[in-house]
Scaffold this active site. Structure first.
Site, PDB file in Angstrom:
ATOM      1  N   LYS A 171     -33.942 -17.921  -5.398  1.00 14.70           N
ATOM      2  CA  LYS A 171     -33.807 -17.227  -4.120  1.00 14.70           C
ATOM      3  C   LYS A 171     -33.527 -18.184  -2.969  1.00 14.70           C
ATOM      4  CE  LYS A 171     -34.911 -12.909  -5.160  1.00 14.70           C
ATOM      5  NZ  LYS A 171     -35.836 -12.128  -4.406  1.00 14.70           N
ATOM      6  N   CYS A 196     -23.916 -21.436  41.256  1.00 15.96           N
ATOM      7  CA  CYS A 196     -25.056 -21.133  40.388  1.00 15.96           C
ATOM      8  C   CYS A 196     -25.233 -22.297  39.415  1.00 15.96           C
ATOM      9  CB  CYS A 196     -24.803 -19.835  39.621  1.00 15.96           C
ATOM     10  SG  CYS A 196     -26.092 -19.493  38.398  1.00 15.96           S
ATOM     11  N   CYS A 243     -29.406 -12.770  40.230  1.00 15.83           N
ATOM     12  CA  CYS A 243     -29.325 -13.783  39.182  1.00 15.83           C
ATOM     13  C   CYS A 243     -30.664 -14.533  39.100  1.00 15.83           C
ATOM     14  CB  CYS A 243     -28.200 -14.764  39.484  1.00 15.83           C
ATOM     15  SG  CYS A 243     -28.204 -16.209  38.409  1.00 15.83           S
ATOM     16  N   CYS A 285     -23.476 -12.802  37.056  1.00 18.70           N
ATOM     17  CA  CYS A 285     -23.939 -13.397  38.307  1.00 18.70           C
ATOM     18  C   CYS A 285     -22.707 -13.684  39.144  1.00 18.70           C
ATOM     19  CB  CYS A 285     -24.687 -14.694  37.994  1.00 18.70           C
ATOM     20  SG  CYS A 285     -24.715 -15.874  39.352  1.00 18.70           S
ATOM     21  N   ASP A 328     -26.662  -8.653  -3.066  1.00 20.36           N
ATOM     22  CA  ASP A 328     -27.756  -7.849  -2.538  1.00 20.36           C
ATOM     23  C   ASP A 328     -27.322  -6.397  -2.374  1.00 20.36           C
ATOM     24  OD1 ASP A 328     -30.306  -7.523  -1.775  1.00 20.36           O
ATOM     25  OD2 ASP A 328     -30.110  -8.474   0.193  1.00 20.36           O
ATOM     26  N   GLU A 378     -23.715  -4.285  -9.886  1.00 15.46           N
ATOM     27  CA  GLU A 378     -24.362  -4.122  -8.595  1.00 15.46           C
ATOM     28  C   GLU A 378     -23.440  -3.335  -7.670  1.00 15.46           C
ATOM     29  OE1 GLU A 378     -27.324  -5.382  -8.573  1.00 15.46           O
ATOM     30  OE2 GLU A 378     -27.951  -5.707  -6.492  1.00 15.46           O
ATOM     31  N   TYR A 411     -21.909  -7.269 -14.034  1.00 15.06           N
ATOM     32  CA  TYR A 411     -22.437  -8.571 -14.445  1.00 15.06           C
ATOM     33  C   TYR A 411     -23.009  -8.597 -15.858  1.00 15.06           C
ATOM     34  CZ  TYR A 411     -26.552  -6.371 -12.241  1.00 15.06           C
ATOM     35  OH  TYR A 411     -27.527  -5.512 -11.864  1.00 15.06           O
ATOM     36  N   CYS A 453     -29.917 -18.392  40.339  1.00 14.27           N
ATOM     37  CA  CYS A 453     -29.509 -18.794  41.688  1.00 14.27           C
ATOM     38  C   CYS A 453     -29.763 -17.716  42.733  1.00 14.27           C
ATOM     39  CB  CYS A 453     -28.040 -19.196  41.707  1.00 14.27           C
ATOM     40  SG  CYS A 453     -26.915 -17.799  41.534  1.00 14.27           S
ATOM     41  N   ASP A 459       0.817  -1.213   0.000  1.00  9.92           N
ATOM     42  CA  ASP A 459       0.000   0.000   0.000  1.00  9.92           C
ATOM     43  C   ASP A 459       0.853   1.267   0.000  1.00  9.92           C
ATOM     44  OD1 ASP A 459      -2.045  -1.710   0.070  1.00  9.92           O
ATOM     45  OD2 ASP A 459      -2.845  -1.116   2.035  1.00  9.92           O
ATOM     46  N   ALA A 460       1.947   1.218   0.745  1.00 13.32           N
ATOM     47  CA  ALA A 460       2.772   2.418   0.897  1.00 13.32           C
ATOM     48  C   ALA A 460       3.316   2.890  -0.450  1.00 13.32           C
ATOM     49  CB  ALA A 460       3.915   2.142   1.868  1.00 13.32           C
ATOM     50  N   ALA A 461       3.686   1.935  -1.311  1.00 16.07           N
ATOM     51  CA  ALA A 461       4.244   2.295  -2.615  1.00 16.07           C
ATOM     52  C   ALA A 461       3.162   2.946  -3.480  1.00 16.07           C
ATOM     53  CB  ALA A 461       4.798   1.050  -3.306  1.00 16.07           C
ATOM     54  N   TYR A 462       1.952   2.408  -3.370  1.00 20.93           N
ATOM     55  CA  TYR A 462       0.812   2.963  -4.101  1.00 20.93           C
ATOM     56  C   TYR A 462       0.541   4.387  -3.609  1.00 20.93           C
ATOM     57  CZ  TYR A 462      -4.050   3.415  -5.724  1.00 20.93           C
ATOM     58  OH  TYR A 462      -5.209   3.851  -6.305  1.00 20.93           O
ATOM     59  N   ASP A 463       0.555   4.542  -2.291  1.00 22.24           N
ATOM     60  CA  ASP A 463       0.301   5.868  -1.705  1.00 22.24           C
ATOM     61  C   ASP A 463       1.330   6.879  -2.183  1.00 22.24           C
ATOM     62  OD1 ASP A 463      -1.787   4.711  -0.421  1.00 22.24           O
ATOM     63  OD2 ASP A 463      -0.793   4.553   1.540  1.00 22.24           O
ATOM     64  N   LYS A 497     -26.404 -13.717  -6.532  1.00 23.44           N
ATOM     65  CA  LYS A 497     -27.273 -12.543  -6.650  1.00 23.44           C
ATOM     66  C   LYS A 497     -26.901 -11.598  -5.513  1.00 23.44           C
ATOM     67  CE  LYS A 497     -31.967 -11.165  -7.751  1.00 23.44           C
ATOM     68  NZ  LYS A 497     -32.118 -10.013  -6.877  1.00 23.44           N
ATOM     69  N   SER A 508     -35.704  -7.050 -14.776  1.00 27.42           N
ATOM     70  CA  SER A 508     -35.523  -7.760 -13.514  1.00 27.42           C
ATOM     71  C   SER A 508     -35.779  -9.247 -13.744  1.00 27.42           C
ATOM     72  CB  SER A 508     -36.435  -7.194 -12.441  1.00 27.42           C
ATOM     73  OG  SER A 508     -37.752  -7.237 -12.901  1.00 27.42           O
ATOM     74  N   GLU A 518     -24.326 -17.051 -11.337  1.00 29.26           N
ATOM     75  CA  GLU A 518     -23.696 -15.952 -10.601  1.00 29.26           C
ATOM     76  C   GLU A 518     -24.390 -15.781  -9.258  1.00 29.26           C
ATOM     77  OE1 GLU A 518     -24.246 -12.539 -13.146  1.00 29.26           O
ATOM     78  OE2 GLU A 518     -23.204 -13.489 -14.817  1.00 29.26           O
TER      79      GLU A 518
HETATM   80  S1  IVH Z   1     -28.405  -9.241 -14.450  1.00 26.99           S
HETATM   81  C1  IVH Z   1     -32.643  -9.740 -15.644  1.00 26.99           C
HETATM   82  N1  IVH Z   1     -26.923 -10.342 -12.613  1.00 26.99           N
HETATM   83  O1  IVH Z   1     -31.084  -8.310  -9.533  1.00 26.99           O
HETATM   84  C2  IVH Z   1     -31.282  -9.184 -15.678  1.00 26.99           C
HETATM   85  N2  IVH Z   1     -28.631  -8.856 -11.878  1.00 26.99           N
HETATM   86  O2  IVH Z   1     -33.996  -8.647 -10.123  1.00 26.99           O
HETATM   87  C3  IVH Z   1     -30.946  -8.412 -14.423  1.00 26.99           C
HETATM   88  N3  IVH Z   1     -28.707  -8.553  -9.433  1.00 26.99           N
HETATM   89  O3  IVH Z   1     -31.823  -5.071 -10.457  1.00 26.99           O
HETATM   90  C4  IVH Z   1     -29.577  -7.934 -14.377  1.00 26.99           C
HETATM   91  N4  IVH Z   1     -27.013  -9.852  -8.967  1.00 26.99           N
HETATM   92  O4  IVH Z   1     -29.795  -5.414  -9.003  1.00 26.99           O
HETATM   93  C5  IVH Z   1     -27.941  -9.513 -12.839  1.00 26.99           C
HETATM   94  N5  IVH Z   1     -25.468 -11.381 -11.113  1.00 26.99           N
HETATM   95  C6  IVH Z   1     -26.510 -10.555 -11.358  1.00 26.99           C
HETATM   96  C7  IVH Z   1     -27.181  -9.886 -10.298  1.00 26.99           C
HETATM   97  C8  IVH Z   1     -28.248  -9.043 -10.618  1.00 26.99           C
HETATM   98  C9  IVH Z   1     -27.943  -9.046  -8.473  1.00 26.99           C
HETATM   99  C10 IVH Z   1     -29.885  -7.669  -9.202  1.00 26.99           C
HETATM  100  C11 IVH Z   1     -29.879  -6.405  -9.983  1.00 26.99           C
HETATM  101  C12 IVH Z   1     -31.234  -6.310 -10.635  1.00 26.99           C
HETATM  102  C13 IVH Z   1     -32.017  -7.339  -9.905  1.00 26.99           C
HETATM  103  C14 IVH Z   1     -33.040  -7.932 -10.842  1.00 26.99           C
END
Ligand code: IVH
Length: 675
Positions: A318, A436, A412, A430, A121, A177, A229, A415, A36-40, A119, A85, A117
């Site tokens: 899911k 106890c 407690c 306690c 969050d 994401e 993605y 006891c 990190d130091a070299a990057y800094d 998903k 979606s 992949e």
């Molecule tokens: S592809 C249908 N790839 O999921 C294509 N989306 O429900 C959607 N998400 O709003 C985009 N991981 O926020 C894709 N590996 C992934 C994902 C991903 C999370 C989320 C993304 C999207 C929501 C769709």
């Protein structure tokens, strides 16, 4: 101001591309080349030069992540291609149905190639690069129109301001994401709490809140990250024909794609991936709410098309929800091994994260006050992986009109001894110690546990019975139990009673370190017990040592040394220890010369697979007794990998790294034992 020379311009460009290269190595390839130091230092030099020659500053310079002033409001961005979606799958049958639909549409009986992949969050964003430079960053919004958050997107270190290489399209829209890692989120909340600021409920909310800030300095102070993605609109070049190849190209251009992805074939491949990720969910560095499956071939995707807002070529599988709402029926106090009082919420049972939950921890009195959980409250509870369920927060709007704050009990609840809270400690305890029953039960559970004396068959229920009936008042009493006595207990047959007595007998042959660990001395975990055992080598030596002598043990500070000394000085403890020795609890003596001359002394050893002559736990004990260390994973610092039957990836890794591999026979020889 001095005019800028050509060589100066060259140096600036050199610094910028060098910094970008390190960013790429660090973020995309996950293999930094410099400390990190070299990057800094590179960043510092670039900043200094840009300060001196402000006319040479360009927006894509790595120093310009937090450039502009706050924006007055968000402007709208119309997506060139809608941001879709997913349809959701909740069961293997749903996934089968998805695959069937895909094959029907494509009119094929062949297996389909899918790309899997995690998903992640967080929240979806779209980034536009023009001529390789970041031009626009927007949120998904309703899928058609989002908000311009370019000023905040620029602050995310994993977003390149300029693409690598030259072969990118003139216009490239990429999607990904934005999220916060668990560690980043915890650290940010810890700091916020310290300053008395608002804390976020979960990493997703924190990421969303941070991205929707008008002031980029705020976003910059938050640990936001991105995984890309997929691609959106592309002009001036064609991308490869497989999704997996597109991700590789994005990677080459410096756009970090999500880890843990896998190309698979058919339903079986998808479900295998789901199970694998599900198992590892709680150890991933970020939150996921499921996995996604995408048809890998872009040509097949085109033929499949989409319905309404969701493509026919992808589906999200899911995981069962990890957060649910329920009602607090009661708040009770549990007494632990060291007397610590833990508030526990008794809940209206709810199904969350795949199991029914009816209790959740509130950690300690400070946490309880901070969250102000009351009986009758509606609360959000969370269960992550195999972690104990916890109360996330109260839904204040639903609080019943008559409710009162929970108080720390003065006595407690088990006891009746006094409850004490030391200055500056979050934990109240306690003071009844082993008088106890709750503390006694917990210390017996610890004593019998796998990493302590490992007494098979002496489970939690049995310990409750033994203490409640008065048959066992301390650990030593366990070894005086007869088959008849045990068989007299409820739900205990002659056969199980005999088994328990037998395993009690077996557990008497132990190691000094295990014995010390089993005693449950405050602050003495497995590692500290090991250090004490190696240093003192005999119980007599340890018992007669002073606090100062104990402090000489590596890794033991004055506080722990004090606890250890006080433990042995306590008359009641001394009696129990004498009684244990009287029952012939014993361990092989360790001579200093044995350790010094042992080929394992100072060596780091990894165990993998099943050994024929001993369990992995025992093998670990032997290695530690001889002065070696046991590690969980193979690295270049590993000296030996001991392989048993069905050894897996660790063996592979060892071979790759050229680490010395020991078969069981060779290992036994090093231990000085025969098969
Ligand atoms: S592809 C249908 N790839 O999921 C294509 N989306 O429900 C959607 N998400 O709003 C985009 N991981 O926020 C894709 N590996 C992934 C994902 C991903 C999370 C989320 C993304 C999207 C929501 C769709």
């Amino acid at each position: 101001m001095k005019p800028a020379s050509a060589s100066l311009r060259q140096r600036l460009e050199q610094l910028r591309s060098e910094i970008e290269r390190h960013n790429y190595l660090y973020h995309v390839l996950d293999s930094p080349e410099v400390p990190d130091a070299a990057y800094d230092r590179l960043m510092a030099e670039l900043r200094a030069l840009e300060l001196q020659y402000p006319e040479l500053v360009v927006p894509e310079s790595p120093t310009q992540r937090v450039g502009g002033a706050p924006v007055p409001e968000f402007s709208e961005v119309r997506h060139r291609l809608p941001m879709l979606s997913f349809d959701n799958a909740f069961s293997p049958e749903d996934v089968e149905a998805f695959d069937r639909r895909v094959r029907e549409r494509l009119e094929t009986d062949e297996q389909i190639g899918y790309f899997c992949e995690p998903k992640v969050d967080g929240l979806a964003v779209s980034l536009t690069y023009r001529e390789g430079l970041l031009a626009l960053g927007s949120t998904r919004g309703d899928g058609t129109v989002g908000e311009d958050v370019t000023h905040n997107i620029r602050t995310i270190e994993t977003v390149p301001l300029r693409l690598r290489g030259r072969d990118w399209p003139a216009l490239l829209e990429v999607r990904g994401e934005v999220f916060m890692s668990n560690a980043g989120f915890d650290e940010m909340n810890r700091r916020a709490a310290e300053k008395g600021e608002k804390v976020f409920v979960n990493p997703r909310n924190a990421a969303a809140g941070s991205l929707r800030q008008l002031d980029p300095r705020l976003a910059a102070s938050r640990p936001l990250e991105i995984y890309f993605y997929g691609a959106g609109q592309v002009e001036g070049a064609t991308l490869p024909g497989l999704h997996s190849e597109i991700l590789e190209v994005l990677n080459r251009w410096g756009l970090r794609t999500s880890p843990e992805t896998r190309a698979v074939v058919g339903v079986e491949g998808m479900l295998g991936y789901y199970e694998d990720i599900g198992r590892r969910r709680s150890s991933l560095r970020f939150q996921i709410d499921g996995v996604v499956y995408k048809v890998n071939s872009i040509e097949e995707r085109r033929r499949l098309g989409f319905v309404a807002r969701a493509p026919r070529w992808a589906i999200a599988h899911k995981f069962p929800a990890e957060e649910e709402m329920t009602i607090v029926r009661a708040i009770e106090w549990q007494v632990g091994r060291t007397g610590a009082l833990t508030p526990v919420a008794r809940l209206e049972p709810v199904f969350v994260g795949g199991v029914t939950v009816s209790n959740a921890t509130l950690h300690n009195i400070d946490e309880l006050r901070r969250k102000d959980v009351r009986v009758g409250d509606s609360v959000i509870i969370r269960r992550a992986g195999d972690v104990i369920p916890e109360v996330v927060r109260v839904i204040l709007e639903k609080r019943p009109s008559k409710s009162s704050q929970v108080r720390l009990p003065q006595k407690c609840p088990v006891c009746g001894s006094g409850v004490e809270r030391e200055e500056g400690e979050a934990v109240a305890r306690c003071t009844g110690a082993l008088t106890c029953p709750a503390q006694l039960k917990e210390s017996l559970r610890h004593f019998a546990s796998r990493r302590a004396l490992d007494i098979e068959g002496l489970g939690s229920k049995l310990i409750d019975q033994l203490v409640d009936s008065g048959m066992v008042r301390n650990a030593a009493d366990l070894f005086g139990l007869s088959v008849d006595q045990l068989a007299g207990l409820e739900r205990m047959g002659e056969r199980s009673a005999a088994n328990v007595v037998e395993s009690l007998g077996r557990s008497k042959q132990t190691t000094f370190a295990r014995f010390l660990h089993a005693l449950g001395i405050r602050d003495v975990g497995e590692a500290t017990a090991g250090s004490l055992a190696r240093h003192f080598r005999s119980l007599e030596a340890l018992r007669s040592s002073s606090v100062e002598e104990i402090e000489e043990v590596p890794d033991i500070g004055p506080i722990t040394a004090g606890h250890v000394h006080a433990f042995f000085a306590e008359r009641r403890n001394a009696k129990v220890i004498d009684a244990l020795v009287g029952h012939r609890v014993s361990w092989p003596a360790v001579q200093e010369a044995t350790v010094r001359n042992s080929p394992l002394s100072g060596k780091t050893v990894v165990l993998t697979g099943k050994l024929a002559t001993m369990s992995r736990g025992e093998a670990g004990d032997h290695i530690r007794v001889l002065g070696g260390k046991v590690a969980g994973s193979v690295s270049k610092n590993t000296d030996y990998v001991v392989v048993g039957d069905e050894a897996g990836s660790k063996l592979k890794k060892a071979t790759q790294l050229g680490v010395k591999i020991l078969e069981e026979d060779e290992f036994l020889k090093l231990l000085g034992r025969k098969r």
